[in-house]
Design a protein around this motif. Structure first.
Motif, mmCIF file in Angstrom:
data_model
loop_
_atom_site.group_PDB
_atom_site.id
_atom_site.type_symbol
_atom_site.label_atom_id
_atom_site.label_comp_id
_atom_site.label_asym_id
_atom_site.label_seq_id
_atom_site.Cartn_x
_atom_site.Cartn_y
_atom_site.Cartn_z
ATOM 1 N N PRO A 176 31.451 -19.840 -57.115
ATOM 2 C CA PRO A 176 31.893 -21.024 -57.864
ATOM 3 C C PRO A 176 31.496 -22.319 -57.162
ATOM 4 O O PRO A 176 31.269 -22.323 -55.954
ATOM 5 N N VAL A 177 31.393 -23.387 -57.940
ATOM 6 C CA VAL A 177 31.153 -24.715 -57.348
ATOM 7 C C VAL A 177 32.276 -25.649 -57.812
ATOM 8 O O VAL A 177 32.992 -25.331 -58.759
ATOM 9 N N LYS A 178 32.372 -26.776 -57.134
ATOM 10 C CA LYS A 178 33.369 -27.754 -57.574
ATOM 11 C C LYS A 178 32.932 -28.306 -58.920
ATOM 12 O O LYS A 178 31.737 -28.433 -59.196
ATOM 13 N N SER A 179 33.913 -28.672 -59.717
ATOM 14 C CA SER A 179 33.633 -29.128 -61.070
ATOM 15 C C SER A 179 32.569 -30.221 -61.124
ATOM 16 O O SER A 179 31.714 -30.228 -61.999
ATOM 17 N N ASN A 180 32.614 -31.160 -60.185
ATOM 18 C CA ASN A 180 31.661 -32.277 -60.259
ATOM 19 C C ASN A 180 30.380 -32.014 -59.471
ATOM 20 O O ASN A 180 29.547 -32.898 -59.329
ATOM 21 N N GLU A 181 30.198 -30.786 -58.975
ATOM 22 C CA GLU A 181 28.920 -30.471 -58.329
ATOM 23 C C GLU A 181 27.889 -30.150 -59.399
ATOM 24 O O GLU A 181 28.229 -29.787 -60.530
ATOM 25 N N GLY A 182 26.617 -30.259 -59.009
ATOM 26 C CA GLY A 182 25.545 -30.139 -60.005
ATOM 27 C C GLY A 182 25.321 -28.705 -60.466
ATOM 28 O O GLY A 182 25.342 -27.774 -59.666
ATOM 29 N N LEU A 183 25.083 -28.577 -61.766
ATOM 30 C CA LEU A 183 24.676 -27.299 -62.342
ATOM 31 C C LEU A 183 23.146 -27.284 -62.438
ATOM 32 O O LEU A 183 22.486 -26.322 -62.117
ATOM 33 N N TYR A 184 22.624 -28.401 -62.914
ATOM 34 C CA TYR A 184 21.166 -28.527 -62.958
ATOM 35 C C TYR A 184 20.758 -29.989 -62.902
ATOM 36 O O TYR A 184 21.574 -30.891 -63.120
ATOM 37 N N LEU A 240 8.763 -43.867 -65.143
ATOM 38 C CA LEU A 240 8.838 -42.638 -64.348
ATOM 39 C C LEU A 240 10.049 -41.817 -64.774
ATOM 40 O O LEU A 240 11.092 -42.382 -65.082
ATOM 41 N N PRO A 241 9.930 -40.498 -64.794
ATOM 42 C CA PRO A 241 11.085 -39.693 -65.224
ATOM 43 C C PRO A 241 12.299 -39.863 -64.313
ATOM 44 O O PRO A 241 12.160 -40.066 -63.110
ATOM 45 N N LYS A 242 13.467 -39.796 -64.945
ATOM 46 C CA LYS A 242 14.715 -39.944 -64.184
ATOM 47 C C LYS A 242 15.385 -38.582 -64.095
ATOM 48 O O LYS A 242 15.452 -37.863 -65.093
ATOM 49 N N GLY A 243 15.931 -38.260 -62.941
ATOM 50 C CA GLY A 243 16.584 -36.958 -62.752
ATOM 51 C C GLY A 243 18.061 -37.038 -63.094
ATOM 52 O O GLY A 243 18.858 -37.557 -62.326
ATOM 53 N N VAL A 244 18.399 -36.504 -64.247
ATOM 54 C CA VAL A 244 19.800 -36.506 -64.671
ATOM 55 C C VAL A 244 20.487 -35.284 -64.063
ATOM 56 O O VAL A 244 19.961 -34.185 -64.132
ATOM 57 N N ILE A 245 21.667 -35.499 -63.456
ATOM 58 C CA ILE A 245 22.416 -34.353 -62.923
ATOM 59 C C ILE A 245 23.485 -33.965 -63.922
ATOM 60 O O ILE A 245 24.223 -34.823 -64.405
ATOM 61 N N ARG A 246 23.549 -32.696 -64.222
ATOM 62 C CA ARG A 246 24.601 -32.198 -65.093
ATOM 63 C C ARG A 246 25.668 -31.582 -64.222
ATOM 64 O O ARG A 246 25.358 -30.739 -63.377
ATOM 65 N N GLU A 247 26.924 -32.015 -64.387
ATOM 66 C CA GLU A 247 28.002 -31.511 -63.534
ATOM 67 C C GLU A 247 28.594 -30.238 -64.143
ATOM 68 O O GLU A 247 28.778 -30.139 -65.357
ATOM 69 N N ALA A 248 28.912 -29.284 -63.255
ATOM 70 C CA ALA A 248 29.269 -27.934 -63.707
ATOM 71 C C ALA A 248 30.482 -27.890 -64.643
ATOM 72 O O ALA A 248 30.414 -27.307 -65.725
ATOM 73 N N GLY A 249 31.592 -28.497 -64.241
ATOM 74 C CA GLY A 249 32.833 -28.352 -65.014
ATOM 75 C C GLY A 249 32.753 -29.038 -66.366
ATOM 76 O O GLY A 249 33.043 -28.433 -67.407
ATOM 77 N N GLY A 250 32.347 -30.300 -66.363
ATOM 78 C CA GLY A 250 32.268 -31.067 -67.607
ATOM 79 C C GLY A 250 31.304 -30.422 -68.587
ATOM 80 O O GLY A 250 31.553 -30.356 -69.794
ATOM 81 N N HIS A 251 30.201 -29.916 -68.056
ATOM 82 C CA HIS A 251 29.200 -29.269 -68.903
ATOM 83 C C HIS A 251 29.804 -28.049 -69.596
ATOM 84 O O HIS A 251 29.673 -27.877 -70.808
ATOM 85 N N ALA A 252 30.465 -27.200 -68.818
ATOM 86 C CA ALA A 252 31.001 -25.959 -69.388
ATOM 87 C C ALA A 252 32.012 -26.276 -70.493
ATOM 88 O O ALA A 252 31.977 -25.679 -71.570
ATOM 89 N N VAL A 253 32.875 -27.249 -70.240
ATOM 90 C CA VAL A 253 33.924 -27.554 -71.221
ATOM 91 C C VAL A 253 33.313 -28.238 -72.451
ATOM 92 O O VAL A 253 33.558 -27.843 -73.593
ATOM 93 N N GLY A 254 32.500 -29.261 -72.221
ATOM 94 C CA GLY A 254 31.933 -30.034 -73.330
ATOM 95 C C GLY A 254 31.008 -29.199 -74.198
ATOM 96 O O GLY A 254 30.997 -29.313 -75.427
ATOM 97 N N LEU A 255 30.229 -28.342 -73.535
ATOM 98 C CA LEU A 255 29.262 -27.552 -74.288
ATOM 99 C C LEU A 255 29.948 -26.476 -75.118
ATOM 100 O O LEU A 255 29.572 -26.220 -76.259
ATOM 101 N N SER A 256 30.979 -25.855 -74.544
ATOM 102 C CA SER A 256 31.623 -24.805 -75.341
ATOM 103 C C SER A 256 32.408 -25.407 -76.500
ATOM 104 O O SER A 256 32.626 -24.738 -77.507
ATOM 105 N N LEU A 257 32.766 -26.675 -76.385
ATOM 106 C CA LEU A 257 33.360 -27.339 -77.556
ATOM 107 C C LEU A 257 32.278 -27.594 -78.615
ATOM 108 O O LEU A 257 32.429 -27.255 -79.786
ATOM 109 N N SER A 258 31.153 -28.170 -78.205
ATOM 110 C CA SER A 258 30.150 -28.588 -79.194
ATOM 111 C C SER A 258 29.526 -27.409 -79.923
ATOM 112 O O SER A 258 29.243 -27.486 -81.114
#
Ligand code: AMP
Length: 700
Positions: free
Chosen positions: A244-252, A262-280
């Motif tokens: 497991p990782v902390k909720s605000n640590e990066g998933l990707y 120039l491309p920007k590197g967006v970090i997706r945080e593990a906890g918010g991603h899991a919750v928000g994505l399973s809702l959407s």
């Protein structure tokens, strides 16, 4: 009575704490968060302070566990997780949840042996094959982050991303297969990129494909044969448990597609991603769990692919289709519809550019009708479009087709989002609010989504507070065009910073409005009913005699002409009005018609009839300054976004008679040849115009 989508929205903004905690409870946490949201202020090394927030601050989670282990543990191991459909290789393959977990456990064991640790970045440069998804899930299983780069990006683009992401290793394949073009060797791109980059990854792990092999990877220091490593690990019983990782640590980390800069590197945080994505995936896309089938035609190199090929469907235990092919040519414009039929797809998500390509090859929807008539589309509940603006005509055409042949009540849903938002910012929720409002509402059984409004990307999704402001940051009245901004905090999937570049996060998103709003870079309006209309990137706004027009709205008017298949509008300098809209159009081809060369300047009658539509639908002040017609001359990025900036530069140079001047073509361009065609057309057009002027003919 407000519509349930409005009620859900209001609740998510009024009480984010209980709204999101309720959703967090639907997931497995290695450590359950005690709260949903913590707001703070961040001070940057430059001394600037800006709002910052953390979702589920003390939670710990494993995304792979939630996507795989949880379902197998609940007895759903035999359900199908992934169906690989590869018309370009003639292959099909199904992976149950049990098999996928098994493959991921072993590969994660391999990666651990090869030195991947929690917090590391591993770059994925892969074609659309199951190994790509297994790689992502295995990396995440170790608590590491993936940085997926679209397979087939040239060495320079890949090098830029290696330089920025500093990956410990690269996972790649011997080749990609681009439509009908045959295998494309990845080796020159990967080795070329490592050569160009000052940062050198330690290892490259290569999936060998039979279509074209990578010659003897094990002979070179740092190169490894993927299949051989897996075989050895399996023989030795090497496997890895979920870390497991902390909720605000990066998933990707994911790099924005970059139509500008120039491309920007967006970090997706593990906890918010899991919750928000399973809702959407449930609420918006109506993919709710076992038995539901999602077909997202994007690529795993883009955010859409991350979310709705990989994580979204697996998070809820549904089935996802991984498609290695094109909308047309593999073998024909009926490919999508046949996949829907064969696998009983419930939700299809694609880009408007794919539908335009299909319509170019099949203007009478012959294929759709054929599959539809035999009942093959009855399972389809939604056709989701995003990535760029969908013109109302395309929405109407497909809505009519769905109404005729798909499941009762099926909708075409234009929804708007970005790499930064990590899930749709707006759309029309297709699933009842069951489980979203606690307790479930009695309205659930009779739920009807909000009606579609062609030209609009729907209403905001939970947690996204969207506003329209003028250049000073003041909110504008309903129905007025302006800058589309968001109130912070963003919904849980949204970015909170950029990878290794906090200053650029502030400069790129917050500085413009002094931290008050987060700038989306898009221009649009919110109408009287609260529907959001995204018209263009802010850079694509044309200022005509102090009136601001979006290129998207003008394109929409042009596309309502029956003879126009594709249109792209840019501003052309004008001494009187500052700028005039100028259009590049591709005439619609009908099978059997003459496909021979066409002049760059359209016939005066065509110009007049198109211009009349623009004057009628936008206003006389937006009259076109000219039209160039041609085929295959509108450049796009590999993710299907029109590169208007390139056309604008060509036209600006053309006005000055400087036809050979260098234009800034981003490395993300899909086909550089298209720019050469456009350049030739611009030259032809302006030379013709000069000639006509000399001969005293009226200017077109
Ligand atoms: P990307 O980060 O590459 O996914 O691109 C995001 C951008 O694509 C947005 O900021 C919009 O400009 C555009 N976009 C995505 N979806 C839509 C949509 N449904 N309507 C209009 N523009 C869109």
């Amino acid at each position: 009575m407000p519509h349930p989508q409005d009620t859900v929205q209001e609740l998510s903004l009024r009480d984010p704490e209980s709204f999101w905690r309720h959703h967090a409870d639907l997931l497995h946490w290695h450590r359950k968060p005690s709260r949903a949201l913590r707001r703070t202020t961040k001070t940057l090394p430059s001394g600037v302070s800006h709002p910052h927030w953390t979702w589920f601050p003390d939670g710990e989670i494993s995304t792979t566990y939630n996507c795989l282990d949880r379902h197998v543990a609940a007895g759903r191991g035999d359900n199908v997780a992934i169906i690989w459909e590869s018309p370009v290789t003639g292959s099909k393959e199904k992976y149950t949840y049990r098999r996928l977990l098994d493959e991921v456990e072993v590969l994660a064991g391999v990666l651990r042996e090869e030195g991947v640790r929690k917090g590391d970045v591993v770059l994925i440069y892969m074609p659309m094959i199951p190994a790509a998804l297994i790689a992502a899930l295995a990396i995440v299983r170790l608590g590491a982050m993936h940085a997926a780069v679209f397979g087939g990006f040239a060495a320079t683009s890949l090098a830029q991303r290696i330089e920025a992401a500093k990956p410990r290793m690269i996972m790649t394949a011997s080749c990609g297969i681009e439509g009908t073009k045959g295998p494309l060797a990845y080796r020159p791109m990967v080795e070329g990129a490592i050569e160009k980059s000052s940062f050198k990854p330690e290892k490259v792990i290569i999936w060998q494909r039979d279509q074209l092999r990578w010659d003897k990877p094990d002979k070179l220091a740092g190169q490894r044969n993927w299949q051989r490593l897996v075989k050895s690990a399996r023989n030795r019983g090497v496997r890895a448990e979920a870390v497991p990782v902390k909720s605000n640590e990066g998933l990707y980390v994911i790099y924005t597609s970059g139509t500008t800069g120039l491309p920007k590197g967006v970090i997706r945080e593990a906890g918010g991603h899991a919750v928000g994505l399973s809702l959407s995936i449930r609420y918006l896309f109506d993919i709710n769990g076992p038995g539901d089938v999602m077909f997202c035609t994007s690529d795993i190199g883009w955010v859409v692919g991350h979310c709705y090929i990989l994580y979204g469907p697996l998070m809820v235990g549904a089935t996802s289709i991984l498609y290695e092919g094109k909308p047309v040519g593999t073998p024909d414009a009926g490919a999508f519809w046949r996949v829907v039929e064969e696998h009983k797809v419930n939700t299809l998500s694609t880009a408007p550019t794919a539908l335009r390509a299909i319509r170019k090859d099949d203007p009478d929807n012959k294929f759709f009708e054929e599959v539809g008539r035999r009942g093959g589309l009855k399972t389809l509940r939604g056709l989701f479009l995003a990535g760029e603006r969908s013109e109302p005509s395309i929405i109407r055409i497909y809505q009519d087709l769905l109404t005729k042949y798909a499941a009762p009540g099926a909708n075409v849903v234009d929804h708007w989002w970005s790499t930064e938002s990590g899930s749709p910012i707006s759309g029309l929720a297709q699933h009842s609010t069951a489980g979203l409002l606690a307790p479930a509402s009695p309205q659930d059984a009779a739920y009807k989504p909000l009606p579609i409004k062609p030209g609009s990307a729907g209403k905001p999704m939970p947690g996204f507070d969207v506003r329209i402001v003028d250049d000073e940051g003041n909110e504008v009245p309903k129905g007025t065009m302006g800058n589309v901004v968001m109130v912070t905090p963003l919904a849980p999937t949204g970015l909170t910073t950029l990878f290794n570049d906090e200053e650029r996060f502030y400069k790129g998103y917050l500085k413009r409005f002094n931290g008050r709003w987060l700038d989306t870079g898009d221009a649009g309006m919110i109408d009287e009913d609260g529907y959001i209309h995204i018209m263009a990137r802010s850079d694509d706004i044309i200022n005509v005699a102090a009136h601001r027009f979006s290129t998207g709205a003008i394109e929409q008017a042009i596309l309502s002409h029956p003879d126009v298949g594709e249109a792209s509008v840019v501003g052309i300098p004008d001494p009187l009005k500052g700028h005039l809209p100028f259009a590049f159009i591709q005439p619609r081809t009908t099978p059997g018609s003459n496909d021979g060369p066409i002049p760059a300047t359209p016939m005066p009658e065509l110009f007049t009839s198109i211009n009349t539509l623009v004057r009628e639908q936008i206003g006389a002040i937006a009259s076109l300054g000219g039209i160039i017609q041609g085929r295959n001359m509108i450049p796009k990025t590999r993710s299907g976004k029109t590169l208007r900036r390139v056309l604008r530069e060509l036209v600006e140079n053309g006005v000055k008679g400087d036809f050979d001047a260098k234009v800034n073509v981003p490395p993300t361009v899909e086909d550089a040849e298209v720019v050469t065609v456009a350049r030739g057309r611009v030259r032809e057009y302006f030379e013709e115009r000069e000639g006509a002027k000399k001969m005293g003919r009226a200017k077109l």
